[in-house]
Each structure stands twice: as C-alpha cells, then as structure tokens.
Motif scaffolding. Structure first.
Motif, mmCIF file in Angstrom:
data_model
loop_
_atom_site.group_PDB
_atom_site.id
_atom_site.type_symbol
_atom_site.label_atom_id
_atom_site.label_comp_id
_atom_site.label_asym_id
_atom_site.label_seq_id
_atom_site.Cartn_x
_atom_site.Cartn_y
_atom_site.Cartn_z
ATOM 1 N N GLU A 224 0.876 -1.172 0.000
ATOM 2 C CA GLU A 224 0.000 0.000 0.000
ATOM 3 C C GLU A 224 0.916 1.225 0.000
ATOM 4 N N TYR B 183 -11.304 7.186 3.272
ATOM 5 C CA TYR B 183 -11.347 6.253 2.143
ATOM 6 C C TYR B 183 -11.905 7.030 0.956
ATOM 7 N N ASP C 272 -8.527 3.625 -5.236
ATOM 8 C CA ASP C 272 -9.370 3.902 -4.061
ATOM 9 C C ASP C 272 -8.520 3.880 -2.792
ATOM 10 N N ILE D 99 -6.610 5.197 0.848
ATOM 11 C CA ILE D 99 -6.894 5.945 2.066
ATOM 12 C C ILE D 99 -6.057 7.218 1.975
ATOM 13 N N SER E 25 -2.574 6.455 0.385
ATOM 14 C CA SER E 25 -2.127 5.085 0.648
ATOM 15 C C SER E 25 -2.818 4.191 -0.389
ATOM 16 N N LEU E 26 -2.082 3.901 -1.450
ATOM 17 C CA LEU E 26 -2.695 3.450 -2.704
ATOM 18 C C LEU E 26 -3.147 1.999 -2.745
ATOM 19 N N TRP F 75 -7.550 -3.454 6.273
ATOM 20 C CA TRP F 75 -8.415 -4.074 5.263
ATOM 21 C C TRP F 75 -9.030 -5.378 5.772
ATOM 22 N N GLU G 141 -3.151 0.366 11.776
ATOM 23 C CA GLU G 141 -2.088 0.364 10.776
ATOM 24 C C GLU G 141 -0.997 1.311 11.254
ATOM 25 N N TYR H 261 2.313 3.293 10.040
ATOM 26 C CA TYR H 261 3.011 3.742 8.837
ATOM 27 C C TYR H 261 4.502 3.801 9.158
ATOM 28 N N TYR I 112 -19.203 7.718 -0.753
ATOM 29 C CA TYR I 112 -17.964 8.509 -0.681
ATOM 30 C C TYR I 112 -17.911 9.583 -1.781
HETATM 31 N N1 THG Z 1 -4.993 0.515 4.339
HETATM 32 C C1 THG Z 1 -4.116 1.407 3.827
HETATM 33 N N2 THG Z 1 -3.986 1.579 2.509
HETATM 34 C C2 THG Z 1 -4.753 0.858 1.656
HETATM 35 C C3 THG Z 1 -5.689 -0.068 2.153
HETATM 36 C C4 THG Z 1 -5.811 -0.228 3.550
HETATM 37 N N3 THG Z 1 -4.608 1.019 0.323
HETATM 38 C C5 THG Z 1 -5.214 0.089 -0.580
HETATM 39 C C6 THG Z 1 -6.570 -0.407 -0.118
HETATM 40 N N4 THG Z 1 -6.494 -0.801 1.286
HETATM 41 C C7 THG Z 1 -7.579 0.690 -0.278
HETATM 42 N N5 THG Z 1 -8.926 0.190 -0.181
HETATM 43 C C8 THG Z 1 -9.684 0.238 0.975
HETATM 44 C C9 THG Z 1 -10.972 -0.254 0.933
HETATM 45 C C10 THG Z 1 -11.780 -0.188 2.057
HETATM 46 C C11 THG Z 1 -11.291 0.348 3.228
HETATM 47 C C12 THG Z 1 -10.004 0.803 3.271
HETATM 48 C C13 THG Z 1 -9.199 0.780 2.143
HETATM 49 C C14 THG Z 1 -12.126 0.446 4.449
HETATM 50 N N6 THG Z 1 -13.442 0.687 4.318
HETATM 51 C C15 THG Z 1 -14.332 0.727 5.438
HETATM 52 C C16 THG Z 1 -15.627 0.016 5.046
HETATM 53 O O1 THG Z 1 -15.915 -0.079 3.876
HETATM 54 O O2 THG Z 1 -16.312 -0.412 5.978
HETATM 55 C C17 THG Z 1 -14.670 2.107 5.956
HETATM 56 C C18 THG Z 1 -14.295 3.260 5.141
HETATM 57 C C19 THG Z 1 -14.750 4.589 5.723
HETATM 58 O O3 THG Z 1 -15.683 4.635 6.530
HETATM 59 O O4 THG Z 1 -14.191 5.648 5.349
HETATM 60 O O5 THG Z 1 -11.637 0.332 5.557
HETATM 61 O O6 THG Z 1 -6.604 -1.050 4.063
HETATM 62 N N7 THG Z 1 -3.351 2.116 4.647
#
Ligand code: THG
Length: 384
Positions: A63, A95, A108, A110, A122-123, A197, A204, A206, A265
């Motif tokens: 990520e 997100y 998508d 963070i 955070s890709l 995730w 997490e 960093y 979002y």
């Molecule tokens: N952590 C970090 N970077 C990332 C990810 C991560 N980069 C790639 C990928 N994961 C990005 N995609 C997501 C998809 C969903 C969520 C986080 C990253 C997530 N979603 C929650 C949900 O859907 O319930 C809530 C989102 C919100 O409320 O804003 O957690 O995991 N560093």
C-alpha cells in the motif's frame, strides 16, 4: 494446480519485512503496486479463522504512499476525488475513490492528512504517482509529488488493541476509527491509525524507519506470544464477508463509484472542485448500466475459477470475486449485473442459478455488504 514461482528482482520490490514473512511461512505471493504481497500462510481458511479469533501482523508495504506536499496539496486531492474533504482534520484518514473527468475510478486509496500542507495517498494497485504528477504539472499547482519510503504494517483481529497497547501504551485505545495519532516507539513517532483491510478491527502503523520497523515487528511477535499473534495478510474470505472492495478485481478504470457501491464517498450535492463531479452527477441522473452486487449460493465443493451465473437459464453477470464463506455454508460472489436484471431479481421475476463444475445450485441476490447473519444461512460457528 501447482502455482508458478515468482522471480524476485529490483522491479518487484521487496519490503523491510520480506525475510520475516518468508520465515513466517508465506506460501504464495501476489504483486501489488510492483511490491510483494503474501496471499496466504496456513491456508486461506486457516488464516481466516486465526484472524477472527486472535491477532495478525500484516506486511502491507504494497500500500505505497504517494505524498503531495505544498500549498496546493489539499486542492489537488480534492480535484482527484468526489469525496468532500473540506472539513478534514489533522488526525483524519479518508477512504476516497479517485476518479478522472469521466468519473472512472483510477484508485481507491486511504487519504491521510499528515499536516496542513501534506497529504499521503495510501494506494491500491495503480500508479497514481504519474497521474498526480501530471495533474500538478498540467495545472501549474504548487505541490511536490513524491514517493516516500513508508511501509504500512497492519495489526488486525480482536486482540489487536491489547497487543498494540503493549507496544505503544494505552494511548492507542483512544484512537477512533479512521483517525490517527503519532505514537512514540523507542523515541520515534510513528503514525498509527485505527484502520485496516479487514472487518475484525485493528490498526495500521506507517513505518517510515525500516530498521526500527523491523525491531517493532519482532517485538509485536515477542510480546504477543500469549495472544497467539500470527502472520497474516489481507484475506479474501474475510474481506468479502466484510464487503471490502479490491481495486483491479471488483472495480477498475471502466467503472464509476456509483456502480460499485462507493456512492457514499461521493458528495455530489456539494459543489466541490472535483474533476469528476459533473460526469458523476450526469450518471446519477441517467442511472448506471451495471452495478456491483452480491450473490450467495450453497457452499460448492470447491472454489472454482469457472463458476457462472444464470438467470432463467441464460448466462448473466460478470463475477469479479468469489470465495467460500468461513462462517457460513455459502459460496459468495461479487458480480456486475445489468440494472434491469437487478430490478427483476428484486421483484423475484427471474430465478438465479450458479453453475459450478457442471453442477447447478440455487443462488440468491443480495446488496453489498452481505448481511450473512440475516440470510438464514447455516452458521458453522454456532453449530460447533
Ligand atoms: N490501508 C491502507 N492503505 C490501503 C488499504 C488499507 N490502500 C489500498 C486499499 N487498502 C484501499 N482500499 C480500501 C478499501 C476499504 C477500506 C479501506 C481501504 C475500508 N473501508 C471501510 C468500510 O468499507 O467499511 C470504511 C471506510 C470509511 O468509513 O471511510 O476500511 O486497508 N493504509
């Protein structure tokens, strides 16, 4: 089927933790942002159950962070996403779908507001560095785009908070969901966020100091021994049960956030200087051609790459992800259906079937995220 091997090279980035996860029993890798990402340790189901019951440390260095720094950093992030960031605080993560001028999803990540003039993205798996640098250059923005050496490590599972408090102190407990704090470890402040995730809760870290990160990694395993801390990685069963989408699988450049359930979002009713706003508003008005939904069927004997959905006997839909639920006796699929078919499924005027390894199974449609506990499925936990 045996898995072919992956050859390591400088094009395929190792991480500060690669040796540790190899020693920890990583059985298979995938490539994400040109970086190694393990896909399982025990077995997919073994990892799933361990994650649900204990705590895991994940090397999610893949990520990768793109850093935007300068007086226009926030404007550039807002240009790239339809999510309203105008009230962003210093300790917040968001997100965010990143969309082009036609509303198509490019990534998508963070997004983390690191300071007034610095954001990190955070890709997920696409090269947003190029897109951000191109936009900044083309629009003459005062922002520097960089790829800092930051390797996220996720600590996930029901015992994550207990484990993290042993290393960072009780302050971790006060971090709210999608917020972060700078917490000191051996005198170095790390950004620690409550995110990750999985739907099992956790944090997490960093890691911006590789050597100290390795010390921290080893310490998590030492002080967490009694918590049954283990290696792990994003788990396809768990993330499908939790309704988390995977860019590149469940959506890509050909979809908009309105098609894959990321509409929450997109603040389309707020006037934002986001380049995708006009196109997304138009699509909202006209309706989406296809939409990502869930399908549940009985637990098929094996997870097959060749499952197919049929509506009244005709092949329909585009399955993007599938797995066998750990908790429930069910096959789970994420699938794009035409909007018209979704209406027919809702009114139950068509019957859905799953064809898997030449066997037909009755299938049911569901909005995402699944509410598996409300679907009358057999819960393998309560039956133990
Ligand atoms: N952590 C970090 N970077 C990332 C990810 C991560 N980069 C790639 C990928 N994961 C990005 N995609 C997501 C998809 C969903 C969520 C986080 C990253 C997530 N979603 C929650 C949900 O859907 O319930 C809530 C989102 C919100 O409320 O804003 O957690 O995991 N560093």
């Amino acid at each position: 089927m045996t898995h072919p091997l992956i050859t390591f090279s400088r094009r395929l980035r190792e991480t500060p933790f690669t040796d540790r996860i190899l020693a920890g029993g990583a059985q298979s890798f995938t490539v994400y942002n040109h970086t190694l990402l393990p896909s399982w340790f025990r077995s997919l189901e073994g990892d799933y159950w361990h994650l649900l019951e204990h705590v895991q440390v994940w090397d999610v260095s893949c990520e990768r962070q793109v850093q935007l720094k300068g007086s226009d950093a926030e404007s550039l992030v807002q240009l790239m996403t339809p999510r309203d960031l105008s009230k962003a605080q210093h300790d917040q993560c968001f997100y965010v779908p990143l969309c082009d001028e036609q509303g198509r999803i490019l990534n998508d990540p963070i997004a983390i507001k690191v300071s007034d003039d610095t954001w990190w993205l955070s890709l997920s798996d696409s090269d947003i560095y190029l897109w951000a640098a191109g936009l900044a250059h083309g629009r003459g923005l005062d922002v520097e785009i960089a790829r800092p050496d930051v390797w996220p490590v996720a600590v996930q599972g029901p015992k994550a908070e207990t484990l993290m408090a042993r290393v960072f102190g009780d302050e971790v407990k006060s971090i709210r969901f999608f917020r972060y704090k700078r917490l000191s470890y051996r005198g170095h402040p790390f950004i620690v966020a409550r995110s990750g995730w999985s739907g099992q809760g956790g944090f997490e870290i960093y890691i911006d100091d590789a050597e100290l990160g390795q010390t921290l990694w080893d310490e998590l395993f030492v002080v967490g021994a009694d918590l049954n801390v283990g290696h792990g990685c994003p788990n396809n069963i768990e993330r499908m049960e939790s309704g988390l989408l995977s860019f590149g699988s469940d959506m890509d450049y050909s979809h908009t956030p309105l098609q894959c359930g990321l509409d929450k979002y997109c603040q389309l009713d707020v006037d934002l200087p986001s380049m995708s706003h006009a196109a997304l508003r138009l699509q909202r008005e006209h309706g989406v051609p296809t939409r990502l939904v869930g399908v549940i069927a009985p637990r098929v004997p094996v997870a097959s790459r060749y499952c197919q959905l049929l509506a009244d006997g005709e092949p329909v839909g585009d399955i993007t992800s599938q797995s066998l639920s750990g908790r429930y006796d069910a096959w789970m699929g994420f699938v794009y259906f035409e909007s018209e078919l979704i209406e027919q499924l809702k009114s139950k005027s068509v019957t859905l079937q799953l064809l898997c390894n030449n066997e037909f199974y009755e299938a049911v449609f569901s909005e995402l995220p699944f509410k598996l506990d409300q679907m009358g499925l057999q819960d393998r936990v309560s039956n133990l």
